[in-house]
Design an enzyme around this catalytic site. Structure first.
Site: not given
Ligand code: GDP
Ligand code: IMO
Ligand code: MG
Length: 429
Positions: A40-41, A223, A16, A13
């Site tokens: 979840g991206h 991840q 990416k 999270d």
């Molecule tokens: P990922 O799994 O690495 O793609 O990240 P996620 O999408 O799960 O979580 C990142 C969250 O931060 C999302 O809600 C993005 O829209 C948000 N986000 C990403 N970059 C920034 C930033 O620079 N500032 C803020 N406020 N939000 C951001």
């Molecule tokens: P993105 O790509 C954050 C965490 C789960 C748990 C552990 C194992 O959005 O960054 P799993 O379901 O993979 O067997 O769970 O890994 N986890 C993540 N945490 N971002 C993710 O993906 C994750 N994918 C798995 O919360 O701790």
């Molecule tokens: Mg994510």
């Protein structure tokens, strides 16, 4: 560089998806190489927020081709729902621009049921998985009994699916969990998978050729480093190799591709984690609420896949240095710098004490983390809103110093700084 690997430096999270979307403006391919719909991206373009679990984040640009590599585990139900959601939002999804490796493994309803039943059986010691069947699907892959995309086309697929579901029911029974309705699950699953057959493609050959022709590939990690099956905080990890080198094996690219690769490590300006496991710089109380947010903003720290509140803390420079080493990062990308505006004093973890000894690196990998006490350097914060800043020189001086300190700790240059979730809220250093 022809190959740009975008990898999470922390526990996932890091933003990416947002970074892949930004870079995809100048890329030909966006390719996922590991994990499944545990990811979840988030991609934000104007009023549209895309939450992508399987389709690579670069797909939102109309010119890119999306690839699901052999290192992935694919849930057909989630994928079809995502494809139709994207189409509904005006993104073209067709076999010409979404290619799935025949060697990618399939996630079935049995994998999801097993994931949940296994977690329940662990009681308080649960891993906190996303419940998406990731562990059981990779278990079947390693045990050489998994079902793969290529199997969809085989005449005995129905029989193999039945055997798989019956075997899972036996384990579910042992775990005291309800079994699956085998016949109806088979019909639903075959209906779903038949709609994906047209998307199967020799992605290894295609990407190899694309690199030869000088096209630009973004390899989108899922991840993060500390969730890696080998180098993460085992057993509180996911079941795939999340590190940058997995982009080569997970897409069928050879070592030659590494010579033409940049490796971008994405890290938040602070630290988060969802699920169980050690987190040395975790904070509680008011500062935790400040870093996490209340949930009112889409970017507040609540899981994209599960909605769980994320644990939060100060940026951990020891783990950052570790991530640089195990991934071979060439550049850093810092996200969510905007969230730190208004915090008077920032803490940056520059080392740990273990049994009264100060360390700056992790000699034994991420294993002994729970015995580590963070050592912080305090840096002054800034009050200015930075969400509109697009040039380094316009950043508040203290923000510059904070970033410079991160870069010097990591001994790695910063390429991009993200100052908001929107596509254009970014500065190139
Ligand atoms: P990922 O799994 O690495 O793609 O990240 P996620 O999408 O799960 O979580 C990142 C969250 O931060 C999302 O809600 C993005 O829209 C948000 N986000 C990403 N970059 C920034 C930033 O620079 N500032 C803020 N406020 N939000 C951001
Ligand atoms: P993105 O790509 C954050 C965490 C789960 C748990 C552990 C194992 O959005 O960054 P799993 O379901 O993979 O067997 O769970 O890994 N986890 C993540 N945490 N971002 C993710 O993906 C994750 N994918 C798995 O919360 O701790
Ligand atoms: Mg994510």
């Amino acid at each position: 560089m022809p190959l740009n690997i975008i990898v999470g430096v922390q526990w996932g999270d890091e933003g990416k998806g947002r970074i892949v979307d930004y870079l995809a403006a100048g890329a030909d391919y966006a390719a996922r190489y590991n994990g499944g719909d545990n990811a979840g991206h988030t991609v934000t373009v104007g009023s549209k927020i895309f939450k992508l679990h399987l389709v690579p984040s670069g797909i939102v640009h109309p010119h890119t081709i999306g690839v699901l590599g052999n290192g992935m585990v694919v849930n057909p139900h989630t994928l079809l729902a995502e494809m139709s959601g994207l189409r509904g939002a005006g993104v073209s999804i067709a076999p010409q621009r979404l290619h799935i490796s025949p060697a990618a493994h399939l996630i079935t309803p049995a994998h999801r049921a097993l994931d949940k039943a296994q977690e329940r059986s662990l009681g308080k010691g649960l891993l906190g998985t996303t419940g998406r069947g990731i562990g059981p699907a990779y278990t079947d892959k390693a045990a050489r009994r998994g079902l793969r995309m290529a199997d969809l086309l085989a005449p005995d697929f129905r029989d193999r699916l039945r055997d798989h579901l019956l075997a899972a029911n036996r384990i579910l029974n042992l775990l005291g969990a309800p079994g699956l309705e085998v016949d109806s699950e088979i019909e639903t699953y075959l209906n779903q998978t038949s709609r994906l057959a047209l998307y199967i493609h020799d992605v290894s050959g295609e990407l190899h050729l694309a690199m030869q022709q000088g096209q630009i590939i973004l390899a989108e990690g899922a991840q993060g480093t500390l969730l890696d099956i080998d180098h993460g905080t085992y057993p509180f990890v996911t079941s795939s190799t999340t590190l940058a080198p997995a982009a080569l094996t997970g897409l069928g690219l050879g070592m030659a591709a590494a010579r033409e690769a940049s490796v971008l490590g994405v890290t938040k300006a602070f630290q988060t984690r969802v699920g169980s496991g050690p987190f040395p710089t975790e904070v509680q109380g008011e500062m935790a609420e400040r870093l996490r947010g209340t949930g009112a903003n889409p970017w507040d720290e609540f899981g994209t896949t599960t909605g769980r509140p994320r644990r939060v803390g100060w940026l951990d420079g020891v783990l950052l240095r570790y991530a640089v080493r195990v991934n071979g990062l060439t550049e850093l990308v810092i996200t969510k710098l905007d969230i730190l505006s208004g915090i008077p004093k920032l803490q940056l973890c520059t080392g740990y004490t273990v049994n009264s000894t100060l360390i700056r690196d992790l000699p034994g990998g991420a294993d002994g983390l729970s015995a580590c006490t963070p050592v912080y350097e305090e840096l002054p914060g800034w009050t200015e809103d930075v969400t509109h800043v697009r040039k380094w020189k316009n950043l508040p001086k203290n923000a510059q110093k904070y970033l410079e300190k991160i870069s010097s700790l990591a001994e790695t240059p910063i390429k991009l700084v993200s100052l908001g979730p929107e596509r254009e809220q970014i500065l190139e250093v």
